[in-house]
Design a protein around this motif. Structure first.
Motif, PDB file in Angstrom:
ATOM      1  N   ASP A 130      41.535  49.865  53.117  1.00 47.21           N
ATOM      2  CA  ASP A 130      41.942  48.539  53.576  1.00 47.21           C
ATOM      3  C   ASP A 130      41.697  48.366  55.070  1.00 47.21           C
ATOM      4  O   ASP A 130      41.150  49.243  55.752  1.00 47.21           O
ATOM      5  CB  ASP A 130      43.402  48.253  53.180  1.00 47.21           C
ATOM      6  N   ALA A 187      49.971  38.758  47.733  1.00 45.75           N
ATOM      7  CA  ALA A 187      49.751  40.207  47.697  1.00 45.75           C
ATOM      8  C   ALA A 187      49.739  40.838  49.095  1.00 45.75           C
ATOM      9  O   ALA A 187      49.785  42.061  49.217  1.00 45.75           O
ATOM     10  CB  ALA A 187      48.425  40.515  46.992  1.00 45.75           C
ATOM     11  N   TYR A 205      52.862  47.484  51.152  1.00 51.18           N
ATOM     12  CA  TYR A 205      52.904  48.586  50.170  1.00 51.18           C
ATOM     13  C   TYR A 205      54.346  49.091  50.000  1.00 51.18           C
ATOM     14  O   TYR A 205      54.727  49.561  48.938  1.00 51.18           O
ATOM     15  CB  TYR A 205      52.012  49.754  50.603  1.00 51.18           C
ATOM     16  N   ASP A 211      50.105  45.136  46.371  1.00 52.10           N
ATOM     17  CA  ASP A 211      48.863  45.918  46.422  1.00 52.10           C
ATOM     18  C   ASP A 211      47.847  45.449  47.473  1.00 52.10           C
ATOM     19  O   ASP A 211      46.785  46.062  47.615  1.00 52.10           O
ATOM     20  CB  ASP A 211      48.211  45.994  45.034  1.00 52.10           C
ATOM     21  N   ASN A 212      48.135  44.367  48.190  1.00 55.52           N
ATOM     22  CA  ASN A 212      47.206  43.909  49.235  1.00 55.52           C
ATOM     23  C   ASN A 212      45.820  43.598  48.688  1.00 55.52           C
ATOM     24  O   ASN A 212      44.819  43.766  49.373  1.00 55.52           O
ATOM     25  CB  ASN A 212      47.132  44.966  50.355  1.00 55.52           C
ATOM     26  N   ARG A 213      45.753  43.119  47.437  1.00 56.14           N
ATOM     27  CA  ARG A 213      44.455  42.727  46.873  1.00 56.14           C
ATOM     28  C   ARG A 213      44.418  41.215  46.737  1.00 56.14           C
ATOM     29  O   ARG A 213      45.199  40.633  45.989  1.00 56.14           O
ATOM     30  CB  ARG A 213      44.268  43.357  45.484  1.00 56.14           C
TER      31      ARG A 213
END
Ligand SMILES: *Cc1c(COP(=O)(O)O)cnc(C)c1O
Length: 431
Positions: free
Chosen positions: A195, A288, A307, A312-314
């Motif tokens: 990321d 997200a 997180y 999920d940072n998607r």
């Protein structure tokens, strides 16, 4: 799913965050008037001045005929009453808001190096930096940056034009066309299968090992922040020219998509400084990747990431795919920001489609997020209560939707996004 408790003060906030439910969060720590940070204010003044002085340099570096105002965008009216669009998606050369901070930091760095080397004089003509001797000098220096795409694009364009060796560390989110554009300019693009935070770390480490390298640090840089903050004076003048007078009866609402926070936070800082309690800044983050919201709602002085609460940072909003906000920005926004609303990717595509159909805009998904701001204020119970409590019955707010990127998106990508948007049904209301 992580079990970390981060001590959110409102249970509702934590539930909405964890369940990725689009919602509007109001900042209860916002104060009407913030005593200004004097040093930072001076730095913002210096950035405004530097960008104004850079016009002749930029027109030498980029002689193709174009708008002479390299670091500005239009403020456009819409058919919706008192709603305006700040068109940073059409920023010259870089096609995104990143032109503001990125160009400013690279020019500031070039100026400092050239001063030290005796190539220019204090407050001298920056156009000198486009001369062959300056170029040869810059070629001995490396500029590097970590990015999800647009910051790398902006830094790569200006740094390579000045002659710097340029390295861009791209996170997994970066679109292929952005990498290709940079490689076509001779920029060294390093791809990371991680990321944004990881790309930044990698860049920071590599640059630390090289004395001739300068790392542009999106999580900590004052030169980036002040370059963005300079936009506040610009829009204040544009509002004035267009006959708006921000004040008690005409408060200003500004809606800006937020990633790590540098661009959005810089602009909010600049606006608060000018308009004080008459400006309300709202940021928009993907469900997200609500990194600044998680940081502020936790009220923690140490870093908290998305997180940590099992997200999920998607997201398709590549410019906003950041798990951990800038701590510098979080501390500046703690009392200055009015609120944050979150958006799902489905909502982003619906907003992208409507911005194209209703306003004729060609923007990227990250930028479309800005349209969620006014909608969340009008569709959520919390937002409606906030607006109803504004005060006088004569009160007529101005809403500015800050479209942050998109001018360089290739036609084929644009078509693909719109087709995808056509197939998505999203509910445009907020908790
Ligand atoms: C980078 C970016 C943002 C957010 O800016 P931050 O400085 O990361 O908060 C918003 N929109 C677009 C298109 C971007 O590229």
């Amino acid at each position: 799913m992580s079990e970390t408790r981060i001590g959110m003060h409102e249970l509702d906030t934590e539930a909405c965050l964890r369940s990725a439910t689009p919602f509007l969060w109001l900042n209860t720590e916002a104060t009407p008037q913030e005593p200004d940070d004097d040093q930072l204010c001076q730095d913002v003044d210096a950035a405004e001045h530097r960008l104004a002085r850079a016009g002749s340099l930029l027109s030498r570096l980029f002689p193709e005929p174009q708008d002479a105002r390299f670091c500005m965008s239009n403020l456009s009216a819409t058919h919706i009453e008192n709603t305006l669009i700040k068109c940073d998606h059409a920023m010259p050369l870089a096609g995104s808001i990143k032109a503001r901070g990125g160009f400013h930091e690279v020019i500031a760095l070039a100026e400092r190096l050239a001063l030290r080397a005796g190539l220019i004089t204090e407050n001298g003509d920056l156009a000198v930096l486009a001369r062959p001797d300056a170029r040869a000098f810059f070629a001995k220096h490396t500029i590097s940056v970590g990015s999800t795409g647009n910051l790398g694009l902006s830094i790569g364009i200006i740094a390579s034009a000045l002659g710097f060796r340029t390295v861009v560390h791209m996170s997994r989110d970066a679109k292929d066309w952005k990498k290709k554009r940079l490689r076509d300019r001779g920029v060294n693009v390093v791809e990371h299968d991680g990321d944004y935070g990881l790309a930044v770390d990698a860049g920071r480490k590599q640059a630390a090992a090289d004395p001739q390298a300068h790392f542009i640090d999106d999580e900590r840089s004052v030169d980036l922040l002040t370059g963005y903050a300079a936009a506040a004076r610009e829009i204040a003048e544009q509002l004035d020219q267009q006959g708006y007078s921000v004040g008690e009866d005409q408060p200003l609402f500004v809606h800006i998509p937020c990633g790590v926070g540098g661009a959005a936070g810089g602009i909010a800082f600049g606006l608060k400084r000018i308009f004080g309690r008459h400006v309300y800044c709202f940021f928009i983050e993907p469900v997200a990747s609500p990194c600044l919201l998680v940081q502020l709602a936790s009220r923690s002085q140490s870093p908290v990431s998305v997180y940590d609460i099992g997200l999920d940072n998607r997201t398709e909003a590549d410019g906003l795919a950041v798990a951990q906000a800038s701590m510098m920005v979080a501390s500046l926004m703690r009392t200055r920001l009015s609120g944050i609303c979150t958006v799902s990717d489905a909502q982003l595509f619906a907003l992208l489609l409507s911005s194209h159909r209703d306003f004729g805009l060609d923007i990227e998904p990250s930028a479309a997020a800005a349209f969620a701001g006014p909608l969340a204020l009008s569709s959520s119970p919390r937002g409606r209560a906030f607006m109803a409590n504004l005060g006088s019955v004569r009160c007529k707010p101005i809403h500015v939707i800050w479209t942050t990127g998109g001018a360089l998106v290739p036609d084929i990508e644009r078509q693909r996004s719109l087709e995808r948007a056509n197939g998505i049904a999203a509910e445009l209301d907020w908790r």
